[in-house]
Design an enzyme around this catalytic site. Structure first.
Site, mmCIF file in Angstrom:
data_model
loop_
_atom_site.group_PDB
_atom_site.id
_atom_site.type_symbol
_atom_site.label_atom_id
_atom_site.label_comp_id
_atom_site.label_asym_id
_atom_site.label_seq_id
_atom_site.Cartn_x
_atom_site.Cartn_y
_atom_site.Cartn_z
ATOM 1 N N ARG A 46 -60.981 23.235 0.583
ATOM 2 C CA ARG A 46 -61.193 21.818 0.920
ATOM 3 C C ARG A 46 -62.118 21.180 -0.112
ATOM 4 O O ARG A 46 -61.969 20.024 -0.482
ATOM 5 C CB ARG A 46 -61.763 21.683 2.346
ATOM 6 C CG ARG A 46 -62.134 20.256 2.686
ATOM 7 C CD ARG A 46 -62.237 19.937 4.189
ATOM 8 N NE ARG A 46 -62.675 21.027 5.030
ATOM 9 C CZ ARG A 46 -63.943 21.458 5.140
ATOM 10 N NH1 ARG A 46 -64.901 20.883 4.445
ATOM 11 N NH2 ARG A 46 -64.231 22.471 5.931
ATOM 12 N N TYR A 98 -50.576 -4.139 1.851
ATOM 13 C CA TYR A 98 -49.603 -3.244 2.500
ATOM 14 C C TYR A 98 -49.896 -3.125 4.003
ATOM 15 O O TYR A 98 -51.066 -3.058 4.403
ATOM 16 C CB TYR A 98 -49.711 -1.864 1.829
ATOM 17 C CG TYR A 98 -48.883 -0.777 2.465
ATOM 18 C CD1 TYR A 98 -47.493 -0.775 2.356
ATOM 19 C CD2 TYR A 98 -49.481 0.264 3.166
ATOM 20 C CE1 TYR A 98 -46.736 0.226 2.939
ATOM 21 C CE2 TYR A 98 -48.725 1.276 3.742
ATOM 22 C CZ TYR A 98 -47.358 1.243 3.624
ATOM 23 O OH TYR A 98 -46.608 2.245 4.197
ATOM 24 N N ASP A 170 -55.025 -1.408 -5.380
ATOM 25 C CA ASP A 170 -53.879 -0.546 -5.063
ATOM 26 C C ASP A 170 -52.843 -0.759 -6.165
ATOM 27 O O ASP A 170 -52.266 -1.845 -6.287
ATOM 28 C CB ASP A 170 -53.328 -0.925 -3.680
ATOM 29 C CG ASP A 170 -52.199 -0.001 -3.203
ATOM 30 O OD1 ASP A 170 -51.518 0.579 -4.073
ATOM 31 O OD2 ASP A 170 -52.007 0.117 -1.984
ATOM 32 N N LYS A 195 -44.718 7.362 -3.871
ATOM 33 C CA LYS A 195 -43.707 6.468 -4.444
ATOM 34 C C LYS A 195 -43.384 6.860 -5.890
ATOM 35 O O LYS A 195 -42.826 7.899 -6.118
ATOM 36 C CB LYS A 195 -44.180 5.021 -4.317
ATOM 37 C CG LYS A 195 -44.835 4.690 -2.955
ATOM 38 C CD LYS A 195 -43.858 4.596 -1.795
ATOM 39 C CE LYS A 195 -44.527 4.503 -0.429
ATOM 40 N NZ LYS A 195 -45.498 3.424 -0.248
HETATM 41 C C1 PLP Z 1 -46.555 3.244 0.712
HETATM 42 C C2 PLP Z 1 -47.754 2.476 0.347
HETATM 43 C C3 PLP Z 1 -49.035 2.866 0.807
HETATM 44 C C4 PLP Z 1 -49.254 4.012 1.781
HETATM 45 O O1 PLP Z 1 -48.917 5.237 1.218
HETATM 46 P P1 PLP Z 1 -48.395 6.515 2.086
HETATM 47 O O2 PLP Z 1 -48.240 7.555 1.055
HETATM 48 O O3 PLP Z 1 -47.115 6.091 2.747
HETATM 49 O O4 PLP Z 1 -49.454 6.818 3.091
HETATM 50 C C5 PLP Z 1 -50.131 2.149 0.360
HETATM 51 N N1 PLP Z 1 -49.999 1.092 -0.459
HETATM 52 C C6 PLP Z 1 -48.785 0.671 -0.907
HETATM 53 C C7 PLP Z 1 -48.715 -0.499 -1.824
HETATM 54 C C8 PLP Z 1 -47.626 1.349 -0.518
HETATM 55 O O5 PLP Z 1 -46.441 0.909 -0.958
#
Ligand code: PLP
Length: 299
Positions: A46, A98, A170, A195
Site C-alpha cells: 500500500r 464530470y 482534470d 479512458k
Molecule cells: C471518467 C471520468 C472520471 C472518473 O474516472 P473513473 O475512472 O470512471 O473513476 C473523471 N473525470 C472525467 C473527465 C472522466 O471522464
C-alpha cells in the site's frame, strides 16, 4: 526528442535486476526487511510497490511533473486529492465538472464541511467573484465531459497565483499527449486513466501528477492512509496501454475532427460541441493551450 519517442522511453523502464525491457509485475503485498531498523525502499505494497512506482514515474514524466501517484479509479484519484483539504476549506469548481466529481463535492465532501461553489469557468470573472476568505483551491476540467466547455487554463493560474490558491485540473479528455496543464502553471493534474491512458476499455485506473513537493507529500499521505491504490497487474496494463498513447490519440482526434465537420453539415443537428471546429466559441483558446480539439465530441 519527439513526443512519440519520449512516450516510448517513459514506458520502457529496464528492470535493474534482470534487464527485462518491461517492468515486472511484482505480485507481493509485503517485502523482506533487511534488518529490524532498515525496511529498505519497500515494506508494504500500500505504501509502495516497484511495479506501481514505475508506472507512477511514467505518468509524472508524461505530464512534465516530478511526482506521480496511481489510484484504483479516476474517482478514487480525485477523492483522494480532495481529501488533502480540511473542514472549513472552500473550493471553486467548474460547473461543467464530470458527474462523478459533482457527486463527491455535493454528497460526500459537504458532509465533512469541505464546501464549494460551482461557477462557469469559461468566463474568468466568475472565478474572481466567487473567492471567499476560506477559499483554498480552484478545480477545473478542460475540455469538460460531456459538453466540451474549455477553460482558459493560464488565465485560471493567474487568478490563483494572485490569491494564493491551489489549482487542480482534470486532464482526462486531453491526455498529456494533447495538453500539459503543469506546463501552463497548474499545481495538480488528475486523470481518469480508465479512458485514453489505459486505452483498451479493460481496466479502471486514475493518476495524479504534481511538481510541488509539499502537495505531493500530502497526496502520498492520503494514498497510503486511505489506500485506494492501483493494483500491480492493472499498473502493468496501464504502462502497456500508454506505449501506444501517441499513435492512438492521432487517430482518435483525426476521426473526431472528421465526424464533427460532418455533423455540423447535417440539417437535423442543432449544435456540435467540439473545440476543434473553427465555428466553436472555444476554438482559439483550445488552439493556444492544446495540440488540437481532442477525440471526444457531443451533439
Ligand atoms: C471518467 C471520468 C472520471 C472518473 O474516472 P473513473 O475512472 O470512471 O473513476 C473523471 N473525470 C472525467 C473527465 C472522466 O471522464
Amino acid at each position: 526528442m519527439t513526443e512519440i519517442t519520449d512516450i516510448i522511453k517513459a514506458t520502457t523502464q529496464i528492470d535493474p535486476v534482470t534487464g527485462s525491457l518491461n517492468t515486472p509485475i511484482h505480485l507481493s503485498s509485503t517485502f523482506n526487511q533487511v534488518s529490524f531498523d532498515d525496511f529498505g525502499e519497500f515494506d508494504y505494497a500500500r505504501s509502495g510497490n516497484p511495479t506501481r512506482n514505475a508506472v507512477e514515474a511514467t505518468m509524472a514524466r508524461l505530464e512534465h511533473g516530478n511526482f506521480g501517484y496511481l489510484f484504483s479509479t479516476g474517482m478514487a484519484t480525485i477523492s483522494s486529492v480532495l481529501l488533502t483539504f480540511s473542514q472549513g476549506d472552500h473550493l471553486i469548481v467548474t460547473k461543467h465538472v464530470y458527474g462523478g466529481t459533482f457527486r463527491v463535492f455535493e454528497d460526500v465532501l459537504n458532509r465533512f464541511g469541505i464546501t464549494h461553489t460551482f461557477v462557469d469557468c469559461t468566463d474568468l470573472e466568475n472565478i474572481t467573484k466567487a473567492i471567499q476568505p476560506n477559499t483554498k483551491a480552484i478545480y477545473i476540467e478542460s475540455p469538460s465531459n460531456p459538453i466540451l466547455a474549455v477553460t482558459d487554463i493560464a488565465g485560471v493560474v493567474a487568478i490563483a497565483k494572485e490569491h494564493q490558491l491551489v489549482t487542480i485540473a482534470d486532464n482526462t479528455f486531453m491526455s498529456p499527449y494533447l495538453q500539459k496543464p503543469l506546463d501552463l502553471g497548474i499545481d495538480i493534474v488528475v486523470h481518469s486513466a480508465t479512458k485514453w491512458l489505459a486505452g483498451h476499455s479493460d481496466i479502471l485506473a486514475g493518476a495524479v501528477v504534481t511538481n510541488d513537493q509539499a502537495l505531493a507529500a500530502q497526496i502520498y499521505f492520503v494514498q497510503n492512509a486511505v489506500g485506494a491504490t492501483l493494483g500491480v497487474t492493472d499498473s502493468w496494463l496501464l504502462q502497456r496501454g500508454l506505449k501506444t498513447l501517441a499513435i492512438r490519440m492521432e487517430r482518435h482526434t483525426a476521426s473526431a475532427q472528421q465526424m464533427a465537420a460532418w455533423l455540423e453539415q447535417q440539417s437535423v443537428v442543432l449544435r456540435v460541441n467540439y473545440p476543434g471546429l473553427v465555428s466553436s466559441p472555444f476554438f482559439e483558446i483550445q488552439q493556444r493551450q492544446a495540440k488540437n480539439g481532442g477525440a471526444v465530441l457531443s451533439f
